[in-house]
Design a protein around this motif. Structure first.
Motif, PDB file in Angstrom:
ATOM      1  N   LYS A 182     -70.480 -33.822 -46.882  1.00 42.82           N
ATOM      2  CA  LYS A 182     -69.422 -34.218 -47.824  1.00 42.82           C
ATOM      3  C   LYS A 182     -68.016 -33.908 -47.338  1.00 42.82           C
ATOM      4  N   GLU A 183     -67.873 -33.004 -46.380  1.00 40.93           N
ATOM      5  CA  GLU A 183     -66.532 -32.645 -45.910  1.00 40.93           C
ATOM      6  C   GLU A 183     -66.070 -33.525 -44.749  1.00 40.93           C
ATOM      7  N   ARG A 184     -66.917 -34.432 -44.297  1.00 42.98           N
ATOM      8  CA  ARG A 184     -66.597 -35.244 -43.125  1.00 42.98           C
ATOM      9  C   ARG A 184     -66.087 -36.628 -43.535  1.00 42.98           C
ATOM     10  N   HIS A 185     -65.438 -37.279 -42.573  1.00 45.73           N
ATOM     11  CA  HIS A 185     -64.952 -38.648 -42.756  1.00 45.73           C
ATOM     12  C   HIS A 185     -65.801 -39.581 -41.887  1.00 45.73           C
ATOM     13  N   GLY A 186     -66.480 -40.515 -42.513  1.00 47.19           N
ATOM     14  CA  GLY A 186     -67.238 -41.515 -41.775  1.00 47.19           C
ATOM     15  C   GLY A 186     -66.541 -42.865 -41.824  1.00 47.19           C
ATOM     16  N   TYR A 187     -66.652 -43.603 -40.735  1.00 48.74           N
ATOM     17  CA  TYR A 187     -66.139 -44.981 -40.733  1.00 48.74           C
ATOM     18  C   TYR A 187     -67.130 -45.824 -39.944  1.00 48.74           C
ATOM     19  N   LEU A 188     -67.662 -46.864 -40.593  1.00 46.97           N
ATOM     20  CA  LEU A 188     -68.731 -47.670 -40.014  1.00 46.97           C
ATOM     21  C   LEU A 188     -68.323 -49.136 -39.983  1.00 46.97           C
ATOM     22  N   VAL A 189     -68.604 -49.790 -38.845  1.00 43.70           N
ATOM     23  CA  VAL A 189     -68.309 -51.213 -38.689  1.00 43.70           C
ATOM     24  C   VAL A 189     -69.510 -51.900 -38.031  1.00 43.70           C
ATOM     25  N   PRO A 190     -70.083 -52.932 -38.656  1.00 44.64           N
ATOM     26  CA  PRO A 190     -71.071 -53.737 -37.951  1.00 44.64           C
ATOM     27  C   PRO A 190     -70.371 -54.653 -36.935  1.00 44.64           C
ATOM     28  N   ALA A 191     -70.757 -54.532 -35.672  1.00 44.17           N
ATOM     29  CA  ALA A 191     -70.207 -55.434 -34.665  1.00 44.17           C
ATOM     30  C   ALA A 191     -70.733 -56.843 -34.861  1.00 44.17           C
ATOM     31  N   ARG A 192     -71.968 -56.928 -35.310  1.00 47.77           N
ATOM     32  CA  ARG A 192     -72.571 -58.222 -35.679  1.00 47.77           C
ATOM     33  C   ARG A 192     -73.624 -57.946 -36.742  1.00 47.77           C
ATOM     34  N   GLY A 193     -73.985 -58.997 -37.474  1.00 53.74           N
ATOM     35  CA  GLY A 193     -74.963 -58.840 -38.530  1.00 53.74           C
ATOM     36  C   GLY A 193     -74.355 -58.271 -39.801  1.00 53.74           C
ATOM     37  N   VAL A 195     -75.149 -55.303 -43.194  1.00 57.34           N
ATOM     38  CA  VAL A 195     -75.890 -54.110 -43.587  1.00 57.34           C
ATOM     39  C   VAL A 195     -75.551 -53.725 -45.018  1.00 57.34           C
ATOM     40  N   GLU A 196     -76.375 -52.828 -45.566  1.00 57.13           N
ATOM     41  CA  GLU A 196     -76.021 -52.079 -46.757  1.00 57.13           C
ATOM     42  C   GLU A 196     -75.863 -50.625 -46.351  1.00 57.13           C
ATOM     43  N   VAL A 197     -74.761 -50.017 -46.768  1.00 56.90           N
ATOM     44  CA  VAL A 197     -74.503 -48.601 -46.499  1.00 56.90           C
ATOM     45  C   VAL A 197     -74.493 -47.884 -47.838  1.00 56.90           C
ATOM     46  N   ASN A 198     -75.524 -47.098 -48.088  1.00 59.76           N
ATOM     47  CA  ASN A 198     -75.688 -46.440 -49.398  1.00 59.76           C
ATOM     48  C   ASN A 198     -75.495 -47.445 -50.534  1.00 59.76           C
ATOM     49  N   GLY A 199     -76.044 -48.644 -50.325  1.00 61.89           N
ATOM     50  CA  GLY A 199     -76.017 -49.685 -51.354  1.00 61.89           C
ATOM     51  C   GLY A 199     -74.816 -50.601 -51.319  1.00 61.89           C
ATOM     52  N   VAL A 200     -73.813 -50.313 -50.472  1.00 63.29           N
ATOM     53  CA  VAL A 200     -72.614 -51.152 -50.361  1.00 63.29           C
ATOM     54  C   VAL A 200     -72.813 -52.146 -49.222  1.00 63.29           C
ATOM     55  N   ALA A 201     -72.686 -53.428 -49.519  1.00 64.31           N
ATOM     56  CA  ALA A 201     -72.935 -54.473 -48.523  1.00 64.31           C
ATOM     57  C   ALA A 201     -71.718 -54.672 -47.634  1.00 64.31           C
ATOM     58  N   LEU A 202     -71.981 -54.792 -46.317  1.00 64.52           N
ATOM     59  CA  LEU A 202     -70.934 -55.053 -45.332  1.00 64.52           C
ATOM     60  C   LEU A 202     -71.336 -56.246 -44.486  1.00 64.52           C
ATOM     61  N   VAL A 215     -75.445 -37.935 -46.923  1.00 72.84           N
ATOM     62  CA  VAL A 215     -76.228 -38.707 -45.959  1.00 72.84           C
ATOM     63  C   VAL A 215     -75.789 -40.157 -46.014  1.00 72.84           C
ATOM     64  N   ILE A 216     -75.673 -40.780 -44.834  1.00 72.16           N
ATOM     65  CA  ILE A 216     -75.424 -42.216 -44.756  1.00 72.16           C
ATOM     66  C   ILE A 216     -76.765 -42.906 -44.512  1.00 72.16           C
ATOM     67  N   ARG A 217     -77.109 -43.830 -45.391  1.00 77.81           N
ATOM     68  CA  ARG A 217     -78.332 -44.628 -45.233  1.00 77.81           C
ATOM     69  C   ARG A 217     -77.938 -46.077 -44.988  1.00 77.81           C
ATOM     70  N   VAL A 218     -78.309 -46.582 -43.832  1.00 78.09           N
ATOM     71  CA  VAL A 218     -77.957 -47.948 -43.434  1.00 78.09           C
ATOM     72  C   VAL A 218     -79.218 -48.796 -43.436  1.00 78.09           C
ATOM     73  N   ARG A 219     -79.170 -49.933 -44.129  1.00 77.80           N
ATOM     74  CA  ARG A 219     -80.272 -50.893 -44.112  1.00 77.80           C
ATOM     75  C   ARG A 219     -79.754 -52.218 -43.581  1.00 77.80           C
ATOM     76  N   ALA A 220     -80.418 -52.746 -42.575  1.00 72.69           N
ATOM     77  CA  ALA A 220     -79.991 -53.999 -41.958  1.00 72.69           C
ATOM     78  C   ALA A 220     -80.432 -55.180 -42.819  1.00 72.69           C
ATOM     79  N   LEU A 221     -79.473 -56.015 -43.205  1.00 76.46           N
ATOM     80  CA  LEU A 221     -79.787 -57.222 -43.971  1.00 76.46           C
ATOM     81  C   LEU A 221     -80.178 -58.373 -43.045  1.00 76.46           C
ATOM     82  N   ASP A 222     -79.756 -58.285 -41.798  1.00 72.44           N
ATOM     83  CA  ASP A 222     -80.252 -59.139 -40.717  1.00 72.44           C
ATOM     84  C   ASP A 222     -80.068 -58.364 -39.421  1.00 72.44           C
ATOM     85  N   ASP A 223     -80.407 -58.952 -38.293  1.00 69.57           N
ATOM     86  CA  ASP A 223     -80.292 -58.219 -37.030  1.00 69.57           C
ATOM     87  C   ASP A 223     -78.849 -57.776 -36.836  1.00 69.57           C
TER      88      ASP A 223
END
Length: 232
Positions: A182-193, A195-202, A215-223
């Protein structure tokens, strides 16, 4: 807390040879709400035309990580380093007390990179540069540490900051987890495809600013191919 930053909302400029998109304030793009994220200061999404690039220019006191998404980038610097980093691989430069370098796309086709700048935890040290291949097959279905300021991350490229840069390739339906804290800063970018990150679609090239998530949970919506920064 996860704030989705759609690709369409990013700043940037098209210079002809360079089409640059900025996740944070950079060059002529200024947004008071996007000055950085923890120690992460810059995330540029650059498309570089063939046989063009950045002529020699200086840097100091910055950790600069280049993730090549497509094509290849050729580096040369005032320390005498020369190197070609191709798609999926990573180069890092600790600018330290000062370094001049150039980055050119000497390929016949366009090159696409993420260039990430992170503030160092110490200043006044000699500059350095390094590069390493990270085969995408080795990242299949999991997050792999590409660059790190933690010396115990032995296979990663070293950087002088309290941060990690990670990459993963996920097939549709696959998931990966990362213990951010919780004290950290995460920044995530899909280069392609996408995803959902903790339920947020990108979608591809969207950004996700992550805070107060254990915890960051990433689920791929496509490759998908993605990059994550974990910073102080």
């Amino acid at each position: 807390m996860i704030e989705r930053r759609p690709f369409e909302s990013l700043g940037g400029a098209n210079h002809g040879w360079l089409d640059a998109k900025h996740h944070f304030s950079f060059a002529d793009y200024h947004d008071r709400e996007r000055m950085g994220w923890g120690a992460l200061r810059v995330w540029n999404d650059d498309t570089i035309g063939p046989n063009t690039g950045f002529p020699p220019h200086p840097h100091a006191d910055m950790e600069i990580i280049t993730y090549v998404r497509e094509g290849a980038i050729t580096h040369q610097d005032s320390l005498g380093n020369n190197g070609r980093t191709e798609a999926g691989d990573v180069q890092v430069m600790s600018a330290g007390t000062g370094i001049r370098h150039s980055e050119y796309n000497l390929e016949p086709d366009i090159t696409r990179i993420f260039q990430i700048w992170i503030l160092p935890t110490s200043r006044g040290k000699p500059p350095s540069w390094g590069a390493k291949p990270f085969p995408k097959g080795d990242r299949s279905g999991r997050l792999v540490i590409l660059a790190s300021g933690d010396s115990s991350d032995g296979d990663a490229l070293p950087i002088r900051t309290d941060a990690r840069v990670l990459g993963a390739t996920l097939k549709e339906g696959e998931t990966a987890e990362y213990p951010l804290g919780k004290e950290r800063h995460g920044y995530l970018v899909p280069a392609r495809g996408s995803v959902e990150v903790n339920g947020v679609a990108l979608n591809a090239r969207d950004g996700a600013a992550i805070r107060n998530e254990t915890v960051i949970r990433v689920r791929a919506l496509d490759d998908t191919e993605l990059v994550l920064v974990d910073a102080a």
